[in-house]
Design an enzyme around this catalytic site. Sequence first.
Site, PDB file in Angstrom:
ATOM      1  N   ALA A 103       0.809  -1.228   0.000  1.00  0.00           N
ATOM      2  CA  ALA A 103       0.000   0.000   0.000  1.00  0.00           C
ATOM      3  C   ALA A 103       0.839   1.274   0.000  1.00  0.00           C
ATOM      4  CB  ALA A 103      -0.936  -0.002   1.195  1.00  0.00           C
ATOM      5  N   THR A 113       0.194   5.114  -1.532  1.00  0.00           N
ATOM      6  CA  THR A 113      -0.181   6.242  -0.667  1.00  0.00           C
ATOM      7  C   THR A 113       0.539   7.507  -1.126  1.00  0.00           C
ATOM      8  OG1 THR A 113       1.431   5.466   0.952  1.00  0.00           O
ATOM      9  CG2 THR A 113      -0.862   5.000   1.420  1.00  0.00           C
ATOM     10  N   ILE A 118      -4.439  -2.617  -5.855  1.00  0.00           N
ATOM     11  CA  ILE A 118      -5.483  -2.960  -6.820  1.00  0.00           C
ATOM     12  C   ILE A 118      -5.796  -1.779  -7.740  1.00  0.00           C
ATOM     13  CG2 ILE A 118      -6.558  -4.718  -5.342  1.00  0.00           C
ATOM     14  CD1 ILE A 118      -8.588  -2.613  -4.426  1.00  0.00           C
ATOM     15  N   ASP A 119      -4.893  -0.788  -7.775  1.00  0.00           N
ATOM     16  CA  ASP A 119      -5.210   0.467  -8.449  1.00  0.00           C
ATOM     17  C   ASP A 119      -4.687   0.599  -9.877  1.00  0.00           C
ATOM     18  OD1 ASP A 119      -2.400   1.049  -8.051  1.00  0.00           O
ATOM     19  OD2 ASP A 119      -2.920   1.638  -6.003  1.00  0.00           O
ATOM     20  N   HIS A 142      -3.756  -9.144  -5.488  1.00  0.00           N
ATOM     21  CA  HIS A 142      -5.119  -8.908  -5.007  1.00  0.00           C
ATOM     22  C   HIS A 142      -6.067  -8.446  -6.108  1.00  0.00           C
ATOM     23  CE1 HIS A 142      -3.302  -8.409  -0.712  1.00  0.00           C
ATOM     24  NE2 HIS A 142      -3.479  -9.671  -1.052  1.00  0.00           N
ATOM     25  N   SER A 181       4.368  -3.202   5.409  1.00  0.00           N
ATOM     26  CA  SER A 181       4.864  -3.500   6.757  1.00  0.00           C
ATOM     27  C   SER A 181       5.077  -5.000   6.914  1.00  0.00           C
ATOM     28  CB  SER A 181       3.858  -3.002   7.786  1.00  0.00           C
ATOM     29  OG  SER A 181       2.582  -3.511   7.460  1.00  0.00           O
ATOM     30  N   ILE A 223       9.256   5.663  -0.245  1.00  0.00           N
ATOM     31  CA  ILE A 223       9.664   4.879  -1.398  1.00  0.00           C
ATOM     32  C   ILE A 223       9.887   5.734  -2.646  1.00  0.00           C
ATOM     33  CG2 ILE A 223       7.280   4.209  -1.953  1.00  0.00           C
ATOM     34  CD1 ILE A 223       9.112   1.404  -2.348  1.00  0.00           C
TER      35      ILE A 223
END
Length: 238
Positions: free
Chosen positions: A24, A28, A105-106, A121, A191, A231
């Site tokens: 994720a 973000t 999933i984007d 996913h 994480s 990142i």
Amino acid sequence: MEEKIAKLKAWIEESDNIVFFGGAGVSTESGIPDFRSVDGLYNQKWKYPPETILSRTFFERDPEEYYRFHHEKLVIDGVKPNRAHLRLAELEREGKLKAVITQNIDGLHQAAGSENVLELHGSILRAYCAKCRKIYPESIINKGNSVPRCGCGGVIRPDIVLYEEQLDEDVLYKSVNLIRNADVLIIGGTSLNVYPAAGLINYYRGNKLVLVNLSRTPYDSEADLVINAKIGEVFSRI
Ligand code: ZN
């Protein structure tokens, strides 16, 4: 920090068999909130935790409430790939990166130009009928505010892996093989607490396991290089 980035850069320069595994945190930085992070406003709007709403049982029992959540929390307008997505796509074109394995999933890796993307996913940019499996364009699930239905009467659903559902075997098998044979494995924006991330890392057999994450992870002691930073920032410098 400088030293660590120099080391990562050197490993990337030497390798043509890098695999990236992301979570994720990669998205973000494009402005997509992690749906798992429940903010203060959350409880005023939703009677259930996200893990419940995003489960198979819930989807089948209450598709109206599922889609209310989907439209509000999963569909984010105007998001663009960030520096991490773009640099990864570039590394693939340069023949260095074999694949991106993502929990997101984007579809942002593909939007950045990556071709070999394994979506553990699934993706909200694909849709199909839960009953007859007819394929639909993504707009049918991502635009509007009602429950999309197929001509057969079934509910149209996103091609994502809901809680209680199994991961796609083919995607999982390919991911295991890529990780097992990778020279450099870079893990970013996760994480590593969520299945299947932790399990997949155990397949890596090399000696260049890199973790890029803002906070510590349970795997920090096993990694060959740990960079606690954003990142996008790291990837803009390699
Ligand atoms: Zn149908």
